[in-house]
Design a protein around this motif. Structure first.
Motif, PDB file in Angstrom:
ATOM      1  N   TYR A 195      -1.570  11.336   4.694  1.00  0.00           N
ATOM      2  CA  TYR A 195      -2.243  10.416   5.482  1.00  0.00           C
ATOM      3  C   TYR A 195      -1.124   9.651   6.233  1.00  0.00           C
ATOM      4  O   TYR A 195      -1.659   9.025   7.340  1.00  0.00           O
ATOM      5  CB  TYR A 195      -2.691   9.328   4.716  1.00  0.00           C
ATOM      6  CG  TYR A 195      -3.835   9.511   3.555  1.00  0.00           C
ATOM      7  CD1 TYR A 195      -4.462  10.540   3.662  1.00  0.00           C
ATOM      8  CD2 TYR A 195      -4.362   8.581   2.439  1.00  0.00           C
ATOM      9  CE1 TYR A 195      -5.684  10.917   2.884  1.00  0.00           C
ATOM     10  CE2 TYR A 195      -5.439   8.924   1.896  1.00  0.00           C
ATOM     11  CZ  TYR A 195      -6.000  10.102   1.703  1.00  0.00           C
ATOM     12  OH  TYR A 195      -7.065  10.091   1.147  1.00  0.00           O
TER      13      TYR A 195
ATOM     14  N   SER B  76      -3.625   4.064   0.440  1.00  0.00           N
ATOM     15  CA  SER B  76      -3.855   3.189   1.621  1.00  0.00           C
ATOM     16  C   SER B  76      -4.504   1.980   1.428  1.00  0.00           C
ATOM     17  O   SER B  76      -4.653   1.107   2.252  1.00  0.00           O
ATOM     18  CB  SER B  76      -4.324   3.810   2.994  1.00  0.00           C
ATOM     19  OG  SER B  76      -5.818   4.305   2.876  1.00  0.00           O
TER      20      SER B  76
ATOM     21  N   ARG C  19      -6.216   4.320   8.860  1.00  0.00           N
ATOM     22  CA  ARG C  19      -6.181   3.726   7.657  1.00  0.00           C
ATOM     23  C   ARG C  19      -5.625   2.657   7.473  1.00  0.00           C
ATOM     24  O   ARG C  19      -5.587   1.732   6.426  1.00  0.00           O
ATOM     25  CB  ARG C  19      -5.472   4.962   6.640  1.00  0.00           C
ATOM     26  CG  ARG C  19      -6.153   6.362   6.304  1.00  0.00           C
ATOM     27  CD  ARG C  19      -5.487   7.069   5.471  1.00  0.00           C
ATOM     28  NE  ARG C  19      -6.396   8.463   5.072  1.00  0.00           N
ATOM     29  CZ  ARG C  19      -7.524   8.277   4.318  1.00  0.00           C
ATOM     30  NH1 ARG C  19      -7.767   7.289   3.659  1.00  0.00           N
ATOM     31  NH2 ARG C  19      -8.187   9.411   4.105  1.00  0.00           N
TER      32      ARG C  19
ATOM     33  N   CYS D  32       0.917  -1.353  -0.131  1.00  0.00           N
ATOM     34  CA  CYS D  32       0.082  -0.108  -0.053  1.00  0.00           C
ATOM     35  C   CYS D  32       0.934   1.130   0.073  1.00  0.00           C
ATOM     36  O   CYS D  32       2.114   1.117   0.415  1.00  0.00           O
ATOM     37  CB  CYS D  32      -0.987   0.228   1.139  1.00  0.00           C
ATOM     38  SG  CYS D  32      -0.338   0.383   2.887  1.00  0.00           S
TER      39      CYS D  32
ATOM     40  N   ILE E 106       1.041   5.167   1.270  1.00  0.00           N
ATOM     41  CA  ILE E 106       0.691   6.151   2.227  1.00  0.00           C
ATOM     42  C   ILE E 106       1.280   7.624   1.846  1.00  0.00           C
ATOM     43  O   ILE E 106       2.318   7.747   1.957  1.00  0.00           O
ATOM     44  CB  ILE E 106       0.961   5.799   3.589  1.00  0.00           C
ATOM     45  CG1 ILE E 106       0.513   4.292   4.046  1.00  0.00           C
ATOM     46  CG2 ILE E 106       0.363   6.827   4.531  1.00  0.00           C
ATOM     47  CD1 ILE E 106      -0.864   4.411   4.150  1.00  0.00           C
TER      48      ILE E 106
END
Length: 220
Positions: A87, A169, A93, A81, A83
């Protein structure tokens, strides 16, 4: 003499029977989709694949990022993922993954979870501190980095023709051929559960294919 002939006959048929049995087991009872643009090559479908090169620090005393490839031997499959800066402080998240790390660690201990965040320098202690939090103190949750200026371009390569609801995310499940096989919202436990199930499904399929290949070679 008859028993010897029977044994010889069974040995000859074993690879074919083995393949048939596997084809009708639960391993093939579901087929995960392929995401991303598809092309036609010689009347066959060519599925989109992504690069598996990220960045890490060359040493504790240097501020240069070096490239590192997520190889198929140690990481036949992985979940990644991205980020973005906005974030990094939003711990919720990754709430679903955090729940598994705290209470169901055994169910995810074999899955490499890779978290990629933008960071250009070791001299940015605040960014590094936030990124360390994202690893959730778990050995199989790995932190990698990418340069801030090209971070969006890296992420977009994993998001080509993605479902409309997928955003930063979200975890992306990547198979051994580096095809995209699923997207999962890391905020929810149910999504991490789905990720673990589909990861195991792909691993079983890979092991099945390897067993068939091995038996085919031995029978020649």
């Amino acid at each position: 003499m008859k028993n010897k002939k029977l044994i010889f006959f069974v040995i000859l048929l074993f690879p074919a029977l083995f393949k048939i049995v596997l084809e009708f087991t639960t391993i093939n009872s579901r087929k995960l989709p392929y995401f991303g643009p598809k092309t036609w090559v010689e009347k066959d479908t060519s599925f989109y694949f992504v690069g598996s090169v990220f960045k890490t620090w060359s040493s504790a005393n240097q501020e240069d990022l070096k490239q590192i490839e997520i190889d198929t031997v140690n990481y036949p499959l992985y979940a990644v993922c991205f980020i973005k800066q906005a974030y990094k402080k939003d711990n919720y998240r990754l709430a679903g993954l955090s729940e598994y790390v705290q209470y169901k660690k055994d169910k995810i201990k074999l899955i490499p979870f890779i978290i990629v965040t933008p960071c250009d320098s070791l001299s940015d202690p605040n960014s590094l501190k936030e990124m360390e939090k994202l690893s959730l103190s778990s050995k199989n949750v790995l932190n990698f980095y990418w340069n801030q200026k090209s971070f969006d371009s890296l992420n977009i390569s994993y998001f080509k023709q993605k479902p409309y609801y997928v955003d930063y995310s979200f975890f992306v499940l990547i198979d051994k051929n580096r095809h995209i096989r699923g997207y999962y919202d890391a905020r929810y436990v149910s999504e991490i559960k789905r990720l673990t199930e589909e990861y195991q499904h792909l691993r079983l399929k890979e092991e099945k294919e390897q067993m068939i290949k091995t038996n085919t070679i031995e029978s020649k």
